[in-house]
Design a protein around this motif. Structure first.
Motif, PDB file in Angstrom:
ATOM      1  N   HIS A   1     112.347  92.418  54.096  1.00  0.00           N
ATOM      2  CA  HIS A   1     112.159  93.747  53.514  1.00  0.00           C
ATOM      3  C   HIS A   1     113.459  94.180  52.845  1.00  0.00           C
ATOM      4  CE1 HIS A   1     110.718  97.819  52.938  1.00  0.00           C
ATOM      5  NE2 HIS A   1     111.818  98.269  53.505  1.00  0.00           N
ATOM      6  N   GLY A   2     113.313  94.707  51.649  1.00  0.00           N
ATOM      7  CA  GLY A   2     114.470  95.276  50.962  1.00  0.00           C
ATOM      8  C   GLY A   2     115.647  94.331  50.831  1.00  0.00           C
ATOM      9  N   ASN A   3     115.366  93.074  50.473  1.00  0.00           N
ATOM     10  CA  ASN A   3     116.408  92.052  50.301  1.00  0.00           C
ATOM     11  C   ASN A   3     117.132  91.699  51.606  1.00  0.00           C
ATOM     12  OD1 ASN A   3     115.737  91.954  47.655  1.00  0.00           O
ATOM     13  ND2 ASN A   3     117.639  92.826  46.867  1.00  0.00           N
ATOM     14  N   GLN A   4     116.511  91.999  52.729  1.00  0.00           N
ATOM     15  CA  GLN A   4     117.074  91.655  54.032  1.00  0.00           C
ATOM     16  C   GLN A   4     116.095  90.732  54.761  1.00  0.00           C
ATOM     17  OE1 GLN A   4     120.270  92.839  54.657  1.00  0.00           O
ATOM     18  NE2 GLN A   4     119.960  93.636  52.575  1.00  0.00           N
ATOM     19  N   LEU A   5     116.627  89.675  55.368  1.00  0.00           N
ATOM     20  CA  LEU A   5     115.804  88.661  56.021  1.00  0.00           C
ATOM     21  C   LEU A   5     116.228  88.499  57.475  1.00  0.00           C
ATOM     22  CD1 LEU A   5     113.668  86.307  55.711  1.00  0.00           C
ATOM     23  CD2 LEU A   5     115.640  84.810  55.291  1.00  0.00           C
ATOM     24  N   VAL A   6     115.235  88.387  58.360  1.00  0.00           N
ATOM     25  CA  VAL A   6     115.470  88.090  59.770  1.00  0.00           C
ATOM     26  C   VAL A   6     114.556  86.931  60.158  1.00  0.00           C
ATOM     27  CG1 VAL A   6     115.311  88.939  62.145  1.00  0.00           C
ATOM     28  CG2 VAL A   6     116.176  90.438  60.345  1.00  0.00           C
TER      29      VAL A   6
ATOM     30  N   ALA B   1     117.174  92.585  41.115  1.00  0.00           N
ATOM     31  CA  ALA B   1     116.856  93.954  41.502  1.00  0.00           C
ATOM     32  C   ALA B   1     115.847  94.627  40.587  1.00  0.00           C
ATOM     33  CB  ALA B   1     118.137  94.780  41.541  1.00  0.00           C
ATOM     34  N   GLU B   2     115.593  94.099  39.390  1.00  0.00           N
ATOM     35  CA  GLU B   2     114.806  94.862  38.412  1.00  0.00           C
ATOM     36  C   GLU B   2     113.573  94.130  37.902  1.00  0.00           C
ATOM     37  OE1 GLU B   2     117.489  96.001  35.352  1.00  0.00           O
ATOM     38  OE2 GLU B   2     118.292  97.687  36.500  1.00  0.00           O
ATOM     39  N   VAL B   3     113.084  93.187  38.669  1.00  0.00           N
ATOM     40  CA  VAL B   3     111.884  92.468  38.254  1.00  0.00           C
ATOM     41  C   VAL B   3     110.962  92.265  39.462  1.00  0.00           C
ATOM     42  CG1 VAL B   3     112.862  91.243  36.277  1.00  0.00           C
ATOM     43  CG2 VAL B   3     113.137  90.295  38.573  1.00  0.00           C
ATOM     44  N   ASN B   4     109.688  92.034  39.195  1.00  0.00           N
ATOM     45  CA  ASN B   4     108.715  91.725  40.237  1.00  0.00           C
ATOM     46  C   ASN B   4     108.437  90.227  40.245  1.00  0.00           C
ATOM     47  OD1 ASN B   4     108.479  94.420  40.868  1.00  0.00           O
ATOM     48  ND2 ASN B   4     106.706  94.726  39.534  1.00  0.00           N
ATOM     49  N   GLY B   5     107.979  89.736  41.377  1.00  0.00           N
ATOM     50  CA  GLY B   5     107.635  88.324  41.494  1.00  0.00           C
ATOM     51  C   GLY B   5     107.423  87.957  42.942  1.00  0.00           C
ATOM     52  N   VAL B   6     107.760  86.719  43.281  1.00  0.00           N
ATOM     53  CA  VAL B   6     107.683  86.255  44.664  1.00  0.00           C
ATOM     54  C   VAL B   6     109.033  85.661  45.045  1.00  0.00           C
ATOM     55  CG1 VAL B   6     105.201  85.833  44.684  1.00  0.00           C
ATOM     56  CG2 VAL B   6     106.752  84.020  43.912  1.00  0.00           C
ATOM     57  N   ILE B   7     109.335  85.716  46.333  1.00  0.00           N
ATOM     58  CA  ILE B   7     110.558  85.092  46.824  1.00  0.00           C
ATOM     59  C   ILE B   7     110.174  84.143  47.953  1.00  0.00           C
ATOM     60  CG2 ILE B   7     111.097  86.988  48.451  1.00  0.00           C
ATOM     61  CD1 ILE B   7     114.103  86.402  47.650  1.00  0.00           C
ATOM     62  N   SER B   8     110.651  82.913  47.850  1.00  0.00           N
ATOM     63  CA  SER B   8     110.320  81.855  48.799  1.00  0.00           C
ATOM     64  C   SER B   8     111.562  81.465  49.576  1.00  0.00           C
ATOM     65  CB  SER B   8     109.767  80.627  48.069  1.00  0.00           C
ATOM     66  OG  SER B   8     108.650  80.969  47.284  1.00  0.00           O
ATOM     67  N   PHE B   9     111.373  81.197  50.885  1.00  0.00           N
ATOM     68  CA  PHE B   9     112.467  80.773  51.749  1.00  0.00           C
ATOM     69  C   PHE B   9     112.135  79.424  52.359  1.00  0.00           C
ATOM     70  CE2 PHE B   9     112.572  85.443  51.856  1.00  0.00           C
ATOM     71  CZ  PHE B   9     113.885  85.669  51.465  1.00  0.00           C
TER      72      PHE B   9
ATOM     73  N   TYR C   1     107.683  90.109  45.957  1.00  0.00           N
ATOM     74  CA  TYR C   1     108.928  90.831  45.701  1.00  0.00           C
ATOM     75  C   TYR C   1     108.632  91.926  44.690  1.00  0.00           C
ATOM     76  CZ  TYR C   1     113.796  91.684  44.408  1.00  0.00           C
ATOM     77  OH  TYR C   1     115.003  92.272  44.180  1.00  0.00           O
ATOM     78  N   GLU C   2     108.768  93.180  45.102  1.00  0.00           N
ATOM     79  CA  GLU C   2     108.457  94.306  44.243  1.00  0.00           C
ATOM     80  C   GLU C   2     109.712  95.119  43.975  1.00  0.00           C
ATOM     81  OE1 GLU C   2     105.324  96.582  45.892  1.00  0.00           O
ATOM     82  OE2 GLU C   2     103.853  94.964  45.771  1.00  0.00           O
ATOM     83  N   ALA C   3     110.044  95.249  42.701  1.00  0.00           N
ATOM     84  CA  ALA C   3     111.181  96.074  42.300  1.00  0.00           C
ATOM     85  C   ALA C   3     110.661  97.386  41.713  1.00  0.00           C
ATOM     86  CB  ALA C   3     112.035  95.340  41.262  1.00  0.00           C
ATOM     87  N   SER C   4     111.539  98.352  41.578  1.00  0.00           N
ATOM     88  CA  SER C   4     111.123  99.650  41.043  1.00  0.00           C
ATOM     89  C   SER C   4     110.869  99.593  39.545  1.00  0.00           C
ATOM     90  CB  SER C   4     112.201 100.694  41.340  1.00  0.00           C
ATOM     91  OG  SER C   4     113.444 100.307  40.761  1.00  0.00           O
TER      92      SER C   4
END
Length: 957
Positions: free
Chosen positions: A574-579, A630-638, A662-665
């Protein structure tokens, strides 16, 4: 006089301490008789030549056979595949007169090395055999997957010896071996001469009392030689050698600072008996305790969750004769899939299998070689007192042979043999022999003798209903679920959620690990044979093709899905933070790096954290900040990648993975209008409308309402009309519903244009086309409202679909098919991939940008069926030899590329090309899930494709 030995564990003697600790069957006190034997194949026992029975072996005209090996895989006789039905009459204990019989003969040299007895050991012969040594009859045995030993000291000679066997395919024991697999015959496991010294049997039992681990040793001794015991762990001395008295048959050693065995950290100890200072006998064991705590099955006080698989012993070219190298490769493949448990379906496996499970870390349900599936319940052998000794003997032979293996947590009394007094007696005897393990048998529905409640193919609703009862009850496992036949199974994610949500539901075992197709080569062509392909009258066809891997061990999409769902790491983002959460129960997560990849249709951004701090079992990582855009939408894979080899995992492996939206404003801009408008050419007649836009020409058939031609850069793409379709090639798991679909004639739909309207200017054509699409004969159809936009060289279809009349309640898929004139060469797309995905089986397929040669698009299931669907496709490009076609979806849709031989709508009336592969593009708004209905439940309701309103919108250019 028969010289068969009684119950005991399997063990070997070695000449050095180092050799005994290596625990391999390489010893000068072992003589393997594997290799090429003389062989004579007979149609029945009665056809045995008199010279064989008289020991006049030189008078026979021998052929040859490899041992271990099956008759049928070496050109003698034919295999038979049956799931339930016996391929012979049920007249126990009689067997057919025509009974394939193999006569074996081997001349070999032997020279004695130890002052003790010699034992002839058979690890497995199907289904019964008799044995002669130097012309003298030793005895006979039944139990195809069980060890048989004979004392041969009196008959074995220095120098040349002759060993002869008579092996029959059908025996009294065959009535107890009606497993779902190929009926085969032969010497399928090792034959060995073992030289022994002093110890005739040994039973090693680790016990925990008052927080102290002790190893108890019970012996049967031959003489009164000097005997010492020591304990080692990874080559280090735990207990130095200590002598016992000359007549002692019991000893006990304390283990200080114990390291417990479990399936994540499989710590192993070796007890070594030293005899007269020169001969060594090792027994490997593990410190671990299996028990029920508050009706929860526990290992070392930790609740167990079986992420398991059922495994047969099978090789597509060798049958059930497996090499050690092959077994090891297969178990490493299973371990790398995060599978932690194996049920030996449905018989004790090769002894080396258990050594590997001890070492690699698997929880094993060891299953007795008993299945009488073809008998009706009222005639079941388990209720017949005449068969009590056979039941009990098979159970005890399994338990005594495999007693020392820590990987075995439960003994299973057998499979699909109903329930009766013989199982009660069998369970009593097993408990008397081994009080350290628990008992399993799915057929004991009332839990009279078992310690776990076991079911097959229970639905998710059934699991929840039982688990939610707030009463004390047996722990519940699914000894079979997720029938992996063909394309499937589905809903593994939902099953896993139930397993993890309810403590009393402790996991299950996928049916099954491997397809059992037999590889046959015909010149340059190879194919896999299934039931009926060898002329069998009784057979079950392709039901033997039901595994997570193909017969050659290539993983299917289902294995990737299962691996993803049971991976031992959970990701929170969430919010560019991963646990991260380490889901291991015993093992620290360490030695991995984190690789991340942001992706959308326009860009890809990658990064990594070179090393993740160790995460203790069951705990969370520190919060990891991910510098994503920070300014685009897409997906983020780990992805978690090992930094160095760790167990079975290599640095190039993906240990665990996850993907998030991944949702940006910042919002993506709308469509950019072209600054230069280009005019179109428009033609209309009573039969068609034709529109040319730039280098694209589209023709609409006004009788059917379908697009009949799509020309790009002078090349016609279509072989026939673009048509709405509901049909997909039958999936093995569709077997039940397919009957309804066939009766509804889903395969052949006829299109009619009810009405159309046109609006156009110099740059744009808009068509509103109402269609009625229906099958022949059946009292139902579909209303389709098409809004077609033609501009800028692009065709946009926005359609709505309503079912009309007595339509089937559900359909396999719904979408548009484009049959192409030419083959597709390559596909690139943004959506789920790289492999196939379906609504209830897509968690291993992440959204991203992918590219494949069209020839690699489909998965080569042994039985041809629906394959290749990709979900969540937003855009794609198909390359032909001389042109290309682009697809853009207004919302994510399904896409597939299938051959014309998959039989799309019959009314295409297309010209069949010489090479039909990769010529039909499917764009689907809906797809039915896979389920497990070839044997288990159908897809969950949310994964059914109901005959109701559907809509989809996409653009072709």
């Amino acid at each position: 006089m028969e010289k068969k030995l009684g119950l005991r564990a399997r063990f070997n003697f070695y000449e050095t301490l180092e050799a005994s600790l290596a625990y391999q069957e390489h010893s000068k006190f072992l003589t393997s008789l594997a290799g090429t034997w003389d062989f004579l194949f007979c149609s029945s026992i009665q056809a045995t030549p008199a010279a064989f029975l008289e020991g006049k072996y030189d008078q026979l005209e021998w052929q040859t056979i490899e041992v271990p090996g099956n008759f049928e895989f070496q050109g003698y006789g034919t295999p038979i595949y049956a799931n339930i039905d016996y391929p012979f009459a049920l007249v126990p204990p009689r067997v057919p007169f025509e009974n394939p019989t193999g006569l074996y003969h081997l001349s070999f040299e032997y020279h004695k090395k130890l002052d003790g007895q010699q034992i002839l050991r058979f690890d497995g012969v199907e289904s019964a055999f008799e044995v002669w040594l130097n012309g003298r009859f030793l005895g006979e045995s039944q139990g195809s997957r069980l060890m048989t030993e004979f004392a041969i000291s009196e008959l074995l000679k220095e120098g040349k010896n002759e060993l002869a066997l008579r092996v029959v395919k059908w025996s009294k024991g065959s009535y107890m071996e009606d497993q779902d697999m190929w009926w085969l015959a032969g010497v399928t496991r090792d034959i060995t001469i073992i030289e022994e010294s002093e110890i005739q049997s040994i039973k090693v039992t680790p016990k925990l009392e008052q927080e102290q681990w002790t190893v108890e040793i019970k012996l049967k001794r031959a003489h009164q030689k000097r005997l010492e015991f020591g304990v080692f762990n990874e080559g280090e001395v735990v207990c130095d050698f200590r002598s016992v008295s000359e007549d002692a048959t019991f000893a006990a050693l304390k283990i200080q600072q114990p390291k417990l065995w479990n399936y994540e950290t499989p710590n192993l100890y070796t007890l070594v008996a030293r005899i007269d200072g020169t001969v060594y006998l090792p027994i490997r064991f593990g410190l671990r305790r299996i028990e029920k705590i508050n009706q929860i099955l526990c290992l070392n006080s930790e609740p167990i969750l079986f992420n398991g698989v059922n495994r047969h012993e099978f090789h597509c070219q060798k049958g059930r004769a497996l090499t050690k190298e092959y077994m090891k490769e297969e178990l490493i493949q299973i371990k790398r899939a995060h599978i932690n448990a194996i049920r030996t379906a449905h018989y004790p496996n090769h002894p080396y299998f258990y050594d590997l499970c001890d070492e690699l870390g698997f929880m094993v349900i060891d299953e007795c070689d008993i299945e009488t599936h073809g008998f009706p319940e009222q005639a079941s052998l388990c209720q017949d007192p005449l068969w009590e000794e056979a039941f009990c003997s098979r159970g005890l032979r399994m338990v005594s042979r495999d007693y020392h293996h820590p990987s075995i947590l439960l003994w299973s009394l057998g499979n699909e043999s109903h329930f009766g007094i013989n199982f009660v007696k069998m369970a009593e005897k097993i408990r008397a022999y081994d009080s350290t393990r628990l008992i399993h048998y799915e057929g004991d529905r009332e839990c009279q003798v078992v310690d776990v409640y076991s079911t097959m193919y229970s639905s998710i609703d059934e699991l929840k209903a039982r688990a939610s009862k707030k009463i004390s009850q047996m722990p519940h496992i699914l000894c079979e679920y997720g029938h992996a036949m063909g394309n499937g199974p589905g809903s593994l994610k939902e099953y896993q959620e139930v397993f993890e949500q309810y403590d009393s539901v402790q996991g299950g075992f996928i049916w099954e690990w491997k397809d059992h197709g037999i590889l046959v080569e015909d010149g340059t062509q190879t194919s896999y044979k299934i039931g009926g392909d060898f002329g069998e009258y009784v057979h079950d066809g392709d039901f033997v093709i039901d595994g997570l891997v193909l017969p050659d061990n290539r993983p299917s999409p289902a294995l990737f899905e299962y691996t993803k769902i049971i991976q031992p790491v959970e990701f929170f983002y969430h919010g560019n933070q991963l646990v991260l959460r380490n889901k291991y129960k015993y093992k620290q997560l360490t030695g991995v790096k984190l690789v991340w990849e942001f992706q959308n249709k326009e860009q890809t951004v990658v990064g990594e954290i070179s090393s993740i701090s160790p995460i203790d079992p069951g705990t969370l990582s520190e919060v990891l900040s991910i510098p994503a855009p920070a300014e685009v939408n897409g997906v983020i894979s780990f992805r978690l990648i090992p930094l160095e080899p760790v167990g079975v995992f290599q640095p190039e492996d993906i240990f665990a993975s996850e993907q998030f939206e991944y949702e940006a404003s910042y919002q993506k801009p709308g469509r950019t209008e072209t600054s230069l408008e280009k005019t179109i050419q428009y033609t209309q007649s009573d039969s068609f409308i034709q529109v040319t836009m730039e280098e694209t020409t589209v023709t609409i058939n006004l009788h059917t309402g379908n697009i009949s031609s799509f020309v790009k850069q002078g090349t016609e793409l279509l072989n026939a009309e673009m048509n709405l379709s509901l049909h997909r090639q039958q999936i093995s798991n569709d077997a039940e519903i397919q009957k309804i679909w066939n009766e509804s004639y889903l395969r052949e739909l006829f299109s009619y244009c009810r009405k159309f309207a046109i609006s156009k200017n110099q740059t744009t054509v808009f068509l509103l086309i109402d269609q009625y699409i229906a099958p022949p004969q059946a009292p139902w159809g579909m209303y389709v409202k098409n809004k077609l936009w033609l501009l800028d060289g692009k065709l946009t279809r926005d359609c709505e679909i309503w079912f009309d009349g007595q339509a089937p309640s559900e359909v396999p898929r719904i979408g548009w098919e484009l049959p192409f004139q030419n083959k597709v060469a390559q596909v690139s797309w943004y959506g789920r991939g790289p492999g196939e995905s379906y609504p209830d089986s897509h968690y291993s397929s992440h959204i991203g940008q992918y590219q494949l040669d069209a020839k690699d698009w489909a998965f080569p299931y042994v039985v041809p069926q629906e394959t290749g669907n990709r979900m969540a496709v937003e855009q794609a490009k198909l390359l032909f030899e001389d042109t290309e076609l682009e697809l853009v979806c207004a919302r994510p849709l399904n896409m597939n590329l299938v051959p014309m031989t998959a039989n799309q709508n019959m009314n295409y009336r297309f010209k069949q090309p010489e090479d039909p592969l990769q010529r039909v593009l499917r764009i689907d708004g809906g797809m039915r899930g896979l389920g497990s209905h070839s044997c288990g439940p159908k897809p969950l309701d949310k994964y059914l494709l109901k005959s109701e309103y559907h809509s989809m919108k996409f653009t072709l250019a």
